[in-house]
Write a protein that holds these residues in place. Structure first.
Motif, PDB file in Angstrom:
ATOM      1  N   PRO A 339      37.136  33.452  23.556  1.00 18.57           N
ATOM      2  CA  PRO A 339      37.359  33.602  25.006  1.00 18.57           C
ATOM      3  C   PRO A 339      38.786  33.293  25.433  1.00 18.57           C
ATOM      4  N   GLU A 340      39.491  32.422  24.710  1.00 15.06           N
ATOM      5  CA  GLU A 340      40.854  32.068  25.103  1.00 15.06           C
ATOM      6  C   GLU A 340      41.899  33.066  24.596  1.00 15.06           C
ATOM      7  N   ASP A 341      41.483  34.066  23.806  1.00 15.66           N
ATOM      8  CA  ASP A 341      42.409  35.055  23.265  1.00 15.66           C
ATOM      9  C   ASP A 341      42.723  36.146  24.291  1.00 15.66           C
ATOM     10  N   HIS A 342      43.842  36.859  24.056  1.00 14.07           N
ATOM     11  CA  HIS A 342      44.202  38.049  24.827  1.00 14.07           C
ATOM     12  C   HIS A 342      44.561  39.155  23.832  1.00 14.07           C
ATOM     13  N   PHE A 343      44.313  40.422  24.205  1.00 14.83           N
ATOM     14  CA  PHE A 343      44.501  41.488  23.228  1.00 14.83           C
ATOM     15  C   PHE A 343      44.777  42.818  23.909  1.00 14.83           C
ATOM     16  N   ASN A 344      45.229  43.788  23.097  1.00 17.06           N
ATOM     17  CA  ASN A 344      45.394  45.171  23.513  1.00 17.06           C
ATOM     18  C   ASN A 344      45.337  46.046  22.269  1.00 17.06           C
ATOM     19  N   ILE A 345      45.185  47.340  22.467  1.00 15.25           N
ATOM     20  CA  ILE A 345      45.036  48.286  21.358  1.00 15.25           C
ATOM     21  C   ILE A 345      45.965  49.457  21.596  1.00 15.25           C
ATOM     22  N   ILE A 346      46.658  49.866  20.523  1.00 15.41           N
ATOM     23  CA  ILE A 346      47.533  51.035  20.561  1.00 15.41           C
ATOM     24  C   ILE A 346      47.099  51.993  19.457  1.00 15.41           C
ATOM     25  N   GLY A 347      46.840  53.226  19.808  1.00 10.79           N
ATOM     26  CA  GLY A 347      46.578  54.275  18.827  1.00 10.79           C
ATOM     27  C   GLY A 347      47.795  55.175  18.727  1.00 10.79           C
ATOM     28  N   PHE A 348      48.140  55.594  17.509  1.00 12.20           N
ATOM     29  CA  PHE A 348      49.355  56.412  17.390  1.00 12.20           C
ATOM     30  C   PHE A 348      49.158  57.535  16.378  1.00 12.20           C
ATOM     31  N   SER A 349      49.789  58.652  16.683  1.00 16.49           N
ATOM     32  CA  SER A 349      49.937  59.799  15.774  1.00 16.49           C
ATOM     33  C   SER A 349      51.278  60.412  16.142  1.00 16.49           C
ATOM     34  N   ASN A 350      51.310  61.693  16.604  1.00 18.94           N
ATOM     35  CA  ASN A 350      52.538  62.196  17.238  1.00 18.94           C
ATOM     36  C   ASN A 350      52.791  61.427  18.530  1.00 18.94           C
ATOM     37  N   ARG A 351      51.716  61.216  19.244  1.00 23.90           N
ATOM     38  CA  ARG A 351      51.789  60.519  20.522  1.00 23.90           C
ATOM     39  C   ARG A 351      51.337  59.072  20.345  1.00 23.90           C
ATOM     40  N   ILE A 352      51.781  58.248  21.271  1.00 28.41           N
ATOM     41  CA  ILE A 352      51.423  56.826  21.247  1.00 28.41           C
ATOM     42  C   ILE A 352      50.616  56.531  22.497  1.00 28.41           C
ATOM     43  N   LYS A 353      49.379  56.068  22.282  1.00 26.30           N
ATOM     44  CA  LYS A 353      48.469  55.830  23.399  1.00 26.30           C
ATOM     45  C   LYS A 353      48.142  54.348  23.474  1.00 26.30           C
ATOM     46  N   VAL A 354      48.439  53.756  24.640  1.00 30.83           N
ATOM     47  CA  VAL A 354      48.169  52.337  24.873  1.00 30.83           C
ATOM     48  C   VAL A 354      46.897  52.226  25.706  1.00 30.83           C
ATOM     49  N   TRP A 355      45.977  51.411  25.232  1.00 26.43           N
ATOM     50  CA  TRP A 355      44.684  51.271  25.932  1.00 26.43           C
ATOM     51  C   TRP A 355      44.877  50.684  27.333  1.00 26.43           C
ATOM     52  N   GLN A 359      50.074  45.287  29.591  1.00 28.73           N
ATOM     53  CA  GLN A 359      49.401  43.997  29.691  1.00 28.73           C
ATOM     54  C   GLN A 359      48.544  43.748  28.460  1.00 28.73           C
ATOM     55  N   LEU A 360      48.220  42.476  28.278  1.00 27.69           N
ATOM     56  CA  LEU A 360      47.180  42.065  27.354  1.00 27.69           C
ATOM     57  C   LEU A 360      46.034  41.528  28.196  1.00 27.69           C
ATOM     58  N   VAL A 361      44.832  41.855  27.841  1.00 24.71           N
ATOM     59  CA  VAL A 361      43.688  41.488  28.681  1.00 24.71           C
ATOM     60  C   VAL A 361      42.935  40.333  28.041  1.00 24.71           C
ATOM     61  N   PRO A 362      42.281  39.506  28.846  1.00 25.69           N
ATOM     62  CA  PRO A 362      41.487  38.401  28.286  1.00 25.69           C
ATOM     63  C   PRO A 362      40.226  38.921  27.613  1.00 25.69           C
ATOM     64  N   LYS A 395      57.322  45.744  22.280  1.00 21.01           N
ATOM     65  CA  LYS A 395      57.709  45.633  23.695  1.00 21.01           C
ATOM     66  C   LYS A 395      56.540  45.113  24.535  1.00 21.01           C
ATOM     67  N   LEU A 396      55.349  45.606  24.262  1.00 12.44           N
ATOM     68  CA  LEU A 396      54.172  45.163  24.998  1.00 12.44           C
ATOM     69  C   LEU A 396      53.962  43.659  24.848  1.00 12.44           C
ATOM     70  N   LEU A 397      54.077  43.156  23.620  1.00 14.74           N
ATOM     71  CA  LEU A 397      53.846  41.738  23.377  1.00 14.74           C
ATOM     72  C   LEU A 397      54.995  40.889  23.916  1.00 14.74           C
ATOM     73  N   ASN A 398      56.241  41.361  23.750  1.00 15.88           N
ATOM     74  CA  ASN A 398      57.392  40.617  24.292  1.00 15.88           C
ATOM     75  C   ASN A 398      57.314  40.499  25.808  1.00 15.88           C
ATOM     76  N   ASP A 399      56.972  41.605  26.487  1.00 15.02           N
ATOM     77  CA  ASP A 399      56.878  41.577  27.950  1.00 15.02           C
ATOM     78  C   ASP A 399      55.764  40.645  28.401  1.00 15.02           C
ATOM     79  N   TYR A 400      54.652  40.645  27.680  1.00 13.21           N
ATOM     80  CA  TYR A 400      53.541  39.772  28.059  1.00 13.21           C
ATOM     81  C   TYR A 400      53.939  38.306  27.922  1.00 13.21           C
ATOM     82  N   ILE A 401      54.632  37.983  26.833  1.00 10.81           N
ATOM     83  CA  ILE A 401      55.063  36.601  26.623  1.00 10.81           C
ATOM     84  C   ILE A 401      56.055  36.165  27.697  1.00 10.81           C
ATOM     85  N   ALA A 402      56.983  37.074  28.058  1.00 12.13           N
ATOM     86  CA  ALA A 402      58.029  36.728  29.018  1.00 12.13           C
ATOM     87  C   ALA A 402      57.507  36.630  30.447  1.00 12.13           C
TER      88      ALA A 402
END
Length: 951
Positions: A339-355, A359-362, A395-402
């Motif tokens: 419960p205290e974790d935060h996460f996100n998912i990125i799928g990539f091929s030619n294109r990069i799709k961020v779920w 942000q990272l969600v709880p 970038k996603l993780l750096n921005d979330y931390i900052a």
């Protein structure tokens, strides 16, 4: 005679062995008699078996033996194989042995007929690189190359007719702890039934062996999984025996038993898993002949919160099994997030799709449900943009931390998975590495996973090494999902961050890596080094780390024993007259070479690369290790040399205490630091110690008052009660013991447990016994009293002096000292117990209560005393002039209390106190009677008589 030797990746295919049950039984019952008489063997073969044997054109393997000794996680393995050519012409004999990729080969010897060849480790020369490329070699098998961390050693010779060849291979490895177990694996793949097959493993762990298990044989498809489903019984003919520190495991299947396991002789991997006794301490430090190795793997720590980004390949090459297995693994992994974790998912091929954009969600039920839907809908298409995916994730993780007020001690990481090479965007490996390092900037770790045969293993390995992570490579098979889940389990529970292990600079040199960004549950940190001052009596060790909201400092002095007393004789792989027979030195050299190889892999500077290469090569030559920069060249021995013979001596239980020194961090030599630790503690008179004897110090009145409480075993006495104001409560539980002979008491009582509770600024408690401490401030931490340690949080500090005392400081204004009383040979009326001392009461309010707390903000007056001495003149230095007199009276809170003069020793007898003693369980001295101070349970925070509260 033609002879060649090489190292390759993978297996060669070979003809199958006749699978006749008659042949198997014949070999077991008849051929065991004499393997050295080849013609006799041929005569004894029955007609049917002889026909099957003629179909077999390769030499027969008559003996395959593996013997290993594991001493403190360092494994020496010797493989012996004998092949018999009973044919009428010379035949090729191929010896293959799959060994862990992390192992170093240290020796190899062959005997063919009456000739002996021995291996000599030499350095690779740069000028020969072109020759090596031109030399024809068997191409590696891509399906088995470095399969899950294994390589294949292969030697091929022509064996003359009616003769035999014998092979002896030695290799060494330092076992790694994963998922709470060490795993030692022996590959048994002779590819034919063997007349004499035996595996013998001896384990010596002075820390104590726990959880020893031998699972069923594992075939190649299940390799690396680390989990066994279904049948968990050992292979047939396995015998396991062990004491507290020694274990012996043997596997000795008959030919018939082999044929029932696998008729082609490929039995699988023989596995032994075990762990050692451990707890939160400075760790297991072992010293031998000027070298030391330090194992650190604390337990019972609360997990740190995680910020994790999953970056998953969804290119067209992931179609089918690979993507299906990845989805299955991620479904399970998401369910395991806390419960205290935060996460996100990125799928990539030619294109990069961020779920979830930016942000990272709880971790909530809804977010987990939506994440599973996103993964389920991922479809394979397009190319592979590795660089773009990693840049987006970083970038996603750096921005979330900052941008977010995240827990300062949370662990951030990227888990990256792919099955191929970069085909879209930036495709040059060096630039991808540089871009990734620049994006991460040492702020978090990158863990990489490769699936299948087309992955760029070197790219993934270097990306992980450069960014404090780890890498794994899995084959596309039916167990890929469990492999992925197993790897996540290794890194999914971070327990400590920013771990640093320090030793005095003037005492050690050439220490391996001593700073680690993270420690994961079930793993182990290993440091090794050389001692400079070999005449010193001890080695000081300090470990600092962060755990959630706590700062931890562990320290000890490790006794250095005489080198001769720590020598271990008979280690396999080290022949008489060669080397130190020092397993700790070899563990140090093993770790040092591994670090040099990793440093070389990470650098792009050619000059530094050459320096690291030469340094690794020099050390490998010194210790006879085959590495990427050394080779094993075969040379023929003298004409009259004896055939190779295997040297192996199993460790004995005789004199283990003298032979092996294993210090757990609490066996410091006498007089080194225990007295010093005690002298650093501020001595206070206000205390409850012994049977129990209470002492109250009144500094303004220059008086001390003392009393006894004759409680019952199991009573819980409220010592300090200030829950409403400062938030602090201290309770002590009594344990009983028989009364001394000729004593006036019916029994004795001592404090067996001290519980300190605080609810400001946040709720927490300490439960202290003579053996261990439980600290719980929302996260439970277990500490041992026989290890020195310091644990700090924002409002609490616990400092342990091993086997001596514990100092508890709350908000820098309240301090308690708990003495630990241990008896080496206790009398019947003695018990190990605790003493409680108030060192600083500044932060306790004027309304504090309890048997001790009620006097902290009050004074007393001595109204009557002999010799007509006024009470202003009766201080702690003058009370020896007074004679005990029943008319001596104290005035406390308006009450008159008859007292007599006594002397008491406190603080383990180090200080003598003159005090006025109140009889009858402190009648009239304390508010009410002592029974009013009985708590209903250790966590009772009631502040008034008859009031019960709980933390």
């Amino acid at each position: 005679m033609i002879l060649w030797l090489w190292l390759c990746w993978g297996f060669s295919t070979s003809a199958g062995q006749p699978d006749s049950e008659l042949m198997a039984r014949y070999l077991e019952e008849k051929l065991m008699a004499d393997y050295s008489i080849m013609e006799q063997v041929a005569r004894r073969v029955p007609r049917q078996a002889r026909f099957l044997q003629r179909l077999e054109t390769r030499p027969r393997m008559s003996e395959f033996t593996v013997r290993s000794t594991i001493i403190s996680r360092y494994a020496f393995t010797t493989v012996s194989c004998t092949m018999v050519n009973s044919g009428s012409e010379a035949r090729e004999g191929v010896f293959e042995m799959q060994i862990p990729a992390a192992a170093f080969i240290s020796n190899f010897t062959m005997s063919i007929g009456n000739k002996t060849y021995y291996g000599e480790v030499t350095g690779k020369e740069k000028k020969h690189s072109s020759d090596d490329k031109a030399r024809p070699k068997k191409p590696p098998s891509p399906t088995d190359a470095r399969e899950n961390g294994y390589e294949t050693f292969k030697a091929s010779v022509f064996i003359p007719r009616k003769m035999q060849a014998r092979f002896l291979l030695h290799y060494e490895e330092l076992l790694q702890r994963r998922l709470g177990k060490y795993e030692y694996t022996v590959s048994i793949r002779p590819q034919q039934l063997v007349g004499r097959l035996r595996v013998e493993v001896n384990i010596l762990e002075n820390s104590g062996i726990v959880s020893l298990e031998v699972p069923p044989l594992r075939n190649s498809k299940h390799k690396g999984n680390g989990k066994v489903e279904g049948d968990v019984s050992p292979p047939p003919s396995t015998v396991v025996g062990h004491t507290k520190t020694l274990a012996k495991v043997t596997f000795n299947p008959s030919v018939v038993e082999q044929s029932r396991i696998a008729r082609n002789g490929i039995l699988g991997d023989f596995i032994i898993r075990y762990d050692v006794n451990r707890e939160l301490s400075v760790g297991d430090v072992q010293i031998l002949n000027g070298y030391f190795v330090h194992y650190f793997a604390p337990t019972d720590l609360p997990p740190l919160p995680k910020n994790v980004v999953f970056v998953l390949d969804s290119s067209a090459s992931m179609v089918g099994t690979k993507l299906k297995q990845t989805k299955e693994a991620l479904f399970t992994i998401l369910q395991d997030l806390r419960p205290e974790d935060h996460f996100n998912i990125i799928g990539f091929s030619n294109r990069i799709k961020v779920w979830q954009q930016d942000q990272l969600v709880p971790v909530t039920p809804n977010n987990i449900r939506d994440a599973k839907k996103y993964i389920h809908n991922m479809s394979p298409t397009g190319g592979t943009n590795i660089n773009g995916a990693l840049q987006t994730g970083a970038k996603l993780l750096n921005d979330y931390i900052a941008q977010n007020d995240i827990d300062a001690r949370s662990v951030s990481l990227i888990i990256f998975l792919t099955d191929g090479r970069p085909t879209v965007g930036e495709t040059q490996s060096s630039r991808i590495l540089s871009n990734t390092k620049d994006a991460i900037r040492d702020k978090f770790c990158l863990f990489t996973i490769g699936i299948g045969n087309d992955v760029d293993h070197k790219l993934l390995e270097r990306m992980a090494l450069e960014n404090c992570g780890m890498t794994r490579h899995f084959q596309e098979d039916e167990d890929a999902a469990s492999h992925l889940k197993g790897f996540y389990d290794e890194i999914g529970t971070p327990l400590l961050s920013d771990i640093r292990v320090d030793y005095p600079e003037d005492n050690v040199e050439q220490v391996t890596q001593n700073f680690f960004p993270n420690y994961f549950n079930g793993s182990e940190i290993i440091i090794a080094g050389k001692l400079i001052n070999r005449t010193s009596d001890s080695l000081h060790v300090e470990v600092t780390a962060s755990n959630s909201k706590k700062y931890i400092l562990l320290k000890t002095d490790v006794a250095i024993d005489l080198p001769s007393r720590n020598d271990i004789r008979g280690v396999p792989g080290l022949e008489d007259g060669k080397g130190d027979k020092n397993y700790i030195e070899r563990a140090w050299s093993y770790l040092t070479i591994k670090e040099l190889l990793n440093s070389r892999l990470k650098t792009d500077d050619n000059q530094e690369k050459d320096y690291l290469t030469e340094k690794a090569k020099s050390m490998a030559l010194t210790y006879n290790f085959v590495t990427p920069f050394t080779v094993l060249k075969m040379r023929e021995a003298g004409l009259h040399s004896e055939p190779p013979h295997e040297e192996f001596i199993s460790p004995s239980t005789d004199g283990i205490g003298e032979k092996l020194q294993s210090v757990q961090g609490h066996k410091a030599p006498p007089g080194i630091h225990r007295q010093q630790d005690k002298q650093r503690i501020k001595i206070s008179k206000t205390s409850a110690d012994g049977d129990p004897h209470f002492v109250i110090d009144f500094p303004s009145s220059k008086l001390s008052v003392c009393f006894n409480i004759d409680g019952e075993p199991g009573d819980i006495l409220r010592l300090v009660s200030d829950h409403k104001e400062s938030g602090v409560t201290v309770n002590g539980q009594l344990i009983g013991a028989p009364a001394p002979p000729n004593g006036h008491k019916k029994h004795r009582t001592y404090f067996s447990t001290i519980t300190i509770l605080s609810n400001k600024p946040e709720r927490s408690y300490l439960e202290i016994t003579p053996k261990r401490i439980i600290l719980d401030d929302g996260e439970r931490l277990l500490l041992s009293c026989d290890r020195s340690a310091v644990v700090r949080s924002s409002s609490l500090e616990v400092s342990i002096s091993a086997n001596s005392n514990i100092t508890v400081t709350i908000r820098d204004t309240i301090s308690f000292v708990i003495l630990i009383h241990h008896y080496k040979k206790p009398a019947p009326y003695q018990r190990n117990h605790l003493g409680f001392y108030i060192s600083n009461s500044e932060g306790l309010s004027s309304d504090s209560h309890g048997l001790l707390g009620q006097f902290l903000n009050h004074e007393v007056k001595l109204l009557q005393q002999s010799l007509n001495t006024s009470h202003q003149q009766v201080g702690q230095n003058q009370t020896e002039a007074l004679k005990p007199n029943p008319t001596n009276t104290l005035k406390v809170k308006g009450r008159l209390v008859p007292v007599v003069w006594k002397q008491r020793r406190i603080y383990n007898g180090q200080q003598e106190v003159d005090c006025w003693f109140a009889k009858n369980n402190a009648d009239k001295l304390i508010d009410g009677s002592y029974k009013d101070y009985l708590a209903s349970h250790p966590f009772d925070t009631g502040t008034g008589f008859g009031t019960i509260n709980g933390l």
